[in-house]
Design a protein around this motif. Structure first.
Motif, short mmCIF file in Angstrom:
data_model
loop_
_atom_site.label_atom_id
_atom_site.label_comp_id
_atom_site.label_asym_id
_atom_site.label_seq_id
_atom_site.Cartn_x
_atom_site.Cartn_y
_atom_site.Cartn_z
N GLN A 384 -15.37 -6.39 -6.11
CA GLN A 384 -14.28 -5.54 -6.14
C GLN A 384 -13.13 -6.40 -5.23
N ASP A 387 -7.59 -4.60 -1.53
CA ASP A 387 -6.27 -4.17 -2.23
C ASP A 387 -5.23 -5.22 -1.64
N GLN A 389 -2.05 -4.71 -0.74
CA GLN A 389 -1.46 -4.28 0.38
C GLN A 389 -2.10 -4.35 1.61
N ASN A 390 -3.49 -3.88 1.52
CA ASN A 390 -4.39 -3.97 2.64
C ASN A 390 -4.36 -5.55 3.28
N PRO A 441 -6.13 -11.69 -2.51
CA PRO A 441 -7.43 -11.04 -2.74
C PRO A 441 -8.33 -11.60 -3.65
N LYS A 574 -1.99 4.04 -10.63
CA LYS A 574 -3.12 3.17 -9.80
C LYS A 574 -3.20 3.97 -8.56
N GLN A 575 -1.96 4.28 -7.67
CA GLN A 575 -2.29 4.74 -6.46
C GLN A 575 -3.09 5.98 -6.33
N ASP A 578 -6.72 5.04 -6.62
CA ASP A 578 -7.33 4.80 -5.27
C ASP A 578 -7.43 6.04 -4.19
#
Length: 962
Positions: A384, A387, A389-390, A441, A574-575, A578
């Motif tokens: 995986q 993310d 943004q993370n 990522p 998608k948000q 999650d």
């Protein structure tokens, strides 16, 4: 003098900025702190806001001068490119650290006392530390003393002198330091870890060195001189001068005092390359005194690079996954509180070294659980990607952490030293942060797949008490999070143009599966999914995250099924995924949420149902009486004692067995793309692949002989009546359409045209409503249509008389039984049959008008094994004749053999009327036609033949207690 020969130096923190120091307890043992980490500045990709002057002298010495803008102070840092990595001869480990000590033993011109007096006069702060790859000496002082400091430092680097007696004395001090540090269990664990990890390379030993070598140091006086002559040479040294300085003058001073230092001539040995790892290893350290257990998991990591991404990517990945903002930290440290320290340690090294994840565990019994949580997280990192943004947030944190740390001259200089030693270049730090800034990522996932592998894994534990022997059996990472196999469920897709997307996850798990004595477990387990957050987010965080998205994730539990429903606008899919799916896939299961939801469920049973809602109370009691002794014999909410008996472990065990792929039916509706369907399937494929809970038996309901009555005695103004009998007819039964039509004519829910409504409410004005059912309809007083996803293996024919005045309770019961009796005896007329059928042929579309209803009924059809509901009903209704309906009524319904529940205040008085068959009069405020009054007299005198032993009185407080 405090010298930095301590624990973190032992585990080689030469590049503290991105190594994320282990924790407060370990910092107490570490070398003087270096800079915090950071990422590239936004302008020109350079993270350092200073202009440096660099010069390499003819003898190879590198000089870097950095005016910092801070007045009055100067910091001189002298990193030497030698550490425990360079101790290649057998039996000679620990000498790099030893020379950190010996460098304070002075020279002929500046013996220790004189050297110390000069440093003291300069008001200086001075120290040093050793690591795997470097030894760094630093002094911070008033700018007026720059020449003096450079002079005495140049002297000790070029002319270090010590007699054999001083050498032996200091060697015993080093042994004392080793003994002091050996009181720290983490040091011993890292010693054992590194010995297991390396067979050839000098990273096998810590910076302190092997104990046997330290003990033998007094005999190594001649070798010590050889070590110094080999490594303390200008071509391996950098002089960093930072602060209130003028570069030209500072460089001139270095040239004056250091220019005569001669290059080395001795051949420099190179550490042997470490062969590829050949398999996962486990080591345990038995600690002699009580301590909390330690668990570490380490992997081979690549060498430091300011051009290649691998080391930076792995460091960033482990920080995101095990640092203080990680889901696992939140779970193990904050929520479950099994761990008081969780850390990652990925120091940059000249050669490939170790990246470590570790935890200090509060209870020995939890060590295996913590190890597996770490291993599972590692396994997931390979499949995986993080993310984006993370990752961006992490880069930002690195950048601003570094900038925040650069608030004084010494910190700036020490940060430089920790990076400069690699290539003796000021630009190393800037180049490295450009690499960090470029990470994606995909880069992090590639690093995980390359380095987080079984063959390179070393698991190490330390404890005083015995640990689970299963710790020594290391699972394969692929087994912990293999790529999702083909899901064991199908997805029913209803594509429409509606941008609102709704999915339903129907599990074959309900209150019929509640264990005896734990009634309410299915409902509480479902609530702990929908209303207690995930391991990542607490429920308040979930609520806040969903608020701007206008999304929801809710649950409905019934006898045979639990249905989770998610709804979101397609733009926010998608948000939402999650946020919402982790509620099911990685539920938080926190003790405080468990207590809260357990209280809520108990209150829903005792207050909302029993105390505040006599009508729903009566319906639930009727269901429980008819199906007593079966899985349907208690409310979905459970019983008071059952709820009290449920533990959080019960919930965890139920969820693990119930919410599996084999028990799942999935439906999704709206403007759904194929990609969204695939994403939903991929996510749900992470559920356990088991079959789910054992199938429940078809419950056998109690069929009374005559009327059996329970009177619930409660202090209430009205009287609520429910009566009925068990029904084997469900949607899969051929008589279902016929009985559906009969109940619609008799008492369609909230339909003013139905027969009971007309005869009891409209004609006589006795109450609010009078309805009949052949399927469960919980929460009926709040809605017009039943919710979908209430499928049951057996049903209840029920008549519900919504509240009547207590003085009319007996008459209302007689009236309803009178009308039902006429239906059973006489059947429907052809006119009533056709009118009702015409109504239902169209009403079935109204019943399934919403997105939720259409999707829910479609899933119910799959569960029942029937055609789509509207088509099934229209086909069935079209084939019916009035004779079919009347035959089904006679076969399945009765007006004489029924279970009755009545909730009223005067239970004894009502019982007396029932068993004596007393006449039940009724009075009206307005005149009624004579035929009505005549019928009233006939109804009031109608014999119910209720035997005294068939009537029992139950105080409301005792209902659903156990």
């Amino acid at each position: 003098m405090l010298r930095a020969s301590n624990f973190l130096k032992e585990i080689n923190v030469s590049r503290q900025p991105l190594s994320r120091l282990i924790h407060v307890a370990m910092l107490a043992l570490c070398a003087p702190a270096m800079a915090a980490s950071g990422t590239p500045a936004a302008n020109a990709h350079d993270v350092l806001p200073f202009k440096a002057t660099e010069k390499t002298l003819p003898n190879g010495l590198k000089v870097i001068v950095v005016p910092t803008g801070f007045p009055n102070l100067v910091s001189v840092q002298i990193p030497v490119q030698t550490g425990s990595r360079n101790e290649v001869e057998p039996g000679k480990s620990g000498f790099a650290h030893f020379f950190e000590h010996m460098m304070f033993r002075g020279t002929k011109d500046y013996p220790p006392e004189k050297y110390q007096a000069i440093i003291t006069k300069a008001g200086a702060r001075q120290n040093a530390y050793t690591s795997d790859d470097l030894t760094n000496y630093y002094t911070t002082f008033a700018k007026q003393d720059l020449e003096t400091v450079l002079k005495v430092e140049a002297d000790r680097f070029q002319h270090l002198s010590y007699p054999v007696e001083a050498f032996k004395t200091e060697s015993r001090a080093v042994l004392g330091e080793y003994n002091k540090n050996s009181a720290n269990p983490m040091q011993k664990l890292f010693e054992v870890q590194r010995e297991a990890a390396f067979s050839t390379h000098t990273y096998k030993h810590t910076t302190m060195g092997f104990l046997k070598d330290i003990e033998d140091m007094p005999n190594q006086y001649e070798y010590s001189k050889q070590f110094f002559d080999r490594w303390y040479k200008p071509e391996r040294v950098t002089v960093i001068i930072a602060g209130d300085v003028e570069p030209a003058k500072a460089i001139a001073l270095v040239e004056k005092y250091w220019g005569g230092w001669r290059r080395g001539t001795a051949q420099v040995p190179v550490p042997a390359s470490e062969p590829a790892a050949k398999g996962a290893q486990y080591r345990h350290v038995q600690w002699q005194t009580p301590t909390l257990p330690l668990v570490t998991v380490a992997f081979r990591q690549p060498a430091f690079s300011d051009t290649q991404k691998d080391q930076a990517a792995l460091s960033m990945l482990l920080s995101l996954s095990f640092g203080r903002t990680s889901p696992l930290y939140k779970r193990l440290v904050q929520d479950e509180q099994k761990v008081d320290q969780l850390f990652d340690f990925t120091p940059g090294r000249v050669d490939p070294s170790l990246a470590t994840i570790g935890a200090r565990v509060k209870k020995p019994a939890d060590a295996l659980y913590v190890r597996d949580a770490i291993l599972k997280t590692i396994a997931q990192l390979r499949n995986q990607p993080v993310d984006a943004q993370n990752l961006a947030h992490a880069k930002s944190a690195e950048k601003y952490s570094l900038i925040r740390s650069l608030d004084n001259t010494e910190q700036i200089a020490s940060t430089l030293a920790s990076y400069v030693h690699y290539q003796r270049s000021y630009g190393t730090l800037n180049r490295y942060f450009r690499v960090v800034d470029s990470l994606t990522p995909a880069d992090l996932q590639a690093a995980a797949r390359k380095y987080l592998v079984d063959d390179a894994m070393i698991v190490t534990t330390l404890s005083h008490d015995a640990l689970d022997p299963l710790l020594s059996k290391l699972p394969k990472l692929a087994d912990l999070d293999s790529p999702p196999a083909a899901p064991k469920f199908d997805v029913l897709v209803q594509k429409t143009s509606l941008p609102q997307v709704r999915f339903k996850l129907l599990f074959q798990a309900g209150s019929a599966h509640d264990p005896q004595g734990k009634e309410g477990l299915a409902a509480l387990s479902a609530a702990m999914i929908a209303a207690s957050g995930s391991t990542e987010r607490r429920i308040d965080e979930v609520t806040r995250a969903l608020f701007p998205l206008a999304g929801s994730f809710s649950v409905q539990t019934d006898k045979e099924m639990t249905t989770f429903t998610g709804t979101i606008h397609k733009d926010n899919w998608k948000q939402f995924m999650d946020i919402a799916l982790p509620l099911l896939l990685s539920p938080g299961l926190r003790e405080d949420d468990f207590r809260r939801l357990k209280d809520t469920q108990r209150n829903a049973l005792q207050l909302d149902l029993k105390d505040n809602n006599e009508e729903e109370f009566g319906k639930e009691r009727l269901q429980a009486n008819v199906y007593a002794g079966t899985g349907y014999g208690h409310p979905v909410l459970g019983t008071s004692k059952g709820i009290d008996a449920i533990t959080l472990d019960d919930v965890k065990a139920f969820q693990q067995k119930a919410y599996t792929q084999g028990a799942l039916h999935v439906g999704i509706a709206g403007d759904v793309s194929d990609e969204m369907v695939a994403q939903l399937k991929d996510a749900l494929a992470r559920l356990p692949a088991g079959p789910g809970l054992p199938a429940t038996a078809v419950p056998q309901g109690h069929k009374p002989n005559g009327l059996e009555v329970e009177i619930i005695e409660k202090n209430t103004r009205a009287t609520a009546i429910s009566f009925g009998l068990p029904l084997e007819v469900t949607r899969s039964h051929p008589d279902f359409p016929a009985l559906w039509l009969a109940k619609t004519w008799l008492g369609e829910h909230r339909a003013s045209s139905s027969h009971l409504y007309q005869r009891i409410r409209e004609l006589r004005g006795m109450n609010y409503g009078d309805y009949a059912y052949i399927e469960a309809f919980p929460r009926g007083m709040f809605q017009f249509f039943p919710n979908p996803n209430l499928g049951r293996k057996a049903q209840l024919f029920e008549v519900w008389i919504r509240p009547v005045a207590p003085q009319n309770g007996h008459f209302a019961l007689r009236t309803a039984l009178f009308e039902l009796g006429k239906l059973v005896d006489n059947g429907l007329s052809k006119e009533d049959f056709e009118a009702t059928r015409d109504y239902l042929m169209k009403n079935v579309f109204v019943m399934t008008a919403t997105q939720d209803q259409r999707l829910g009924y479609a899933l119910d059809s799959k569960w029942y094994g029937t055609p789509e509901f509207t088509q099934m009903m229209r086909d069935g209704l079209a084939k019916l004749t009035v004779a079919d309906v009347n035959a089904a009524i006679k076969k399945h319904l009765s007006a004489k053999n029924l279970s009755v529940v009545i909730i009223t205040k005067d239970a004894a008085g009502l019982k007396e009327k029932l068993v004596t068959d007393a006449f039940s009069p009724i009075t009206y405020d307005a005149a009624k036609p004579q035929e009505v009054l005549d019928e009233d007299r006939a109804i009031g005198a109608m014999k119910l033949d209720i035997r005294p032993e068939a009537v029992r009185i139950t105080p409301a407080a005792q209902a659903f207690e156990q």
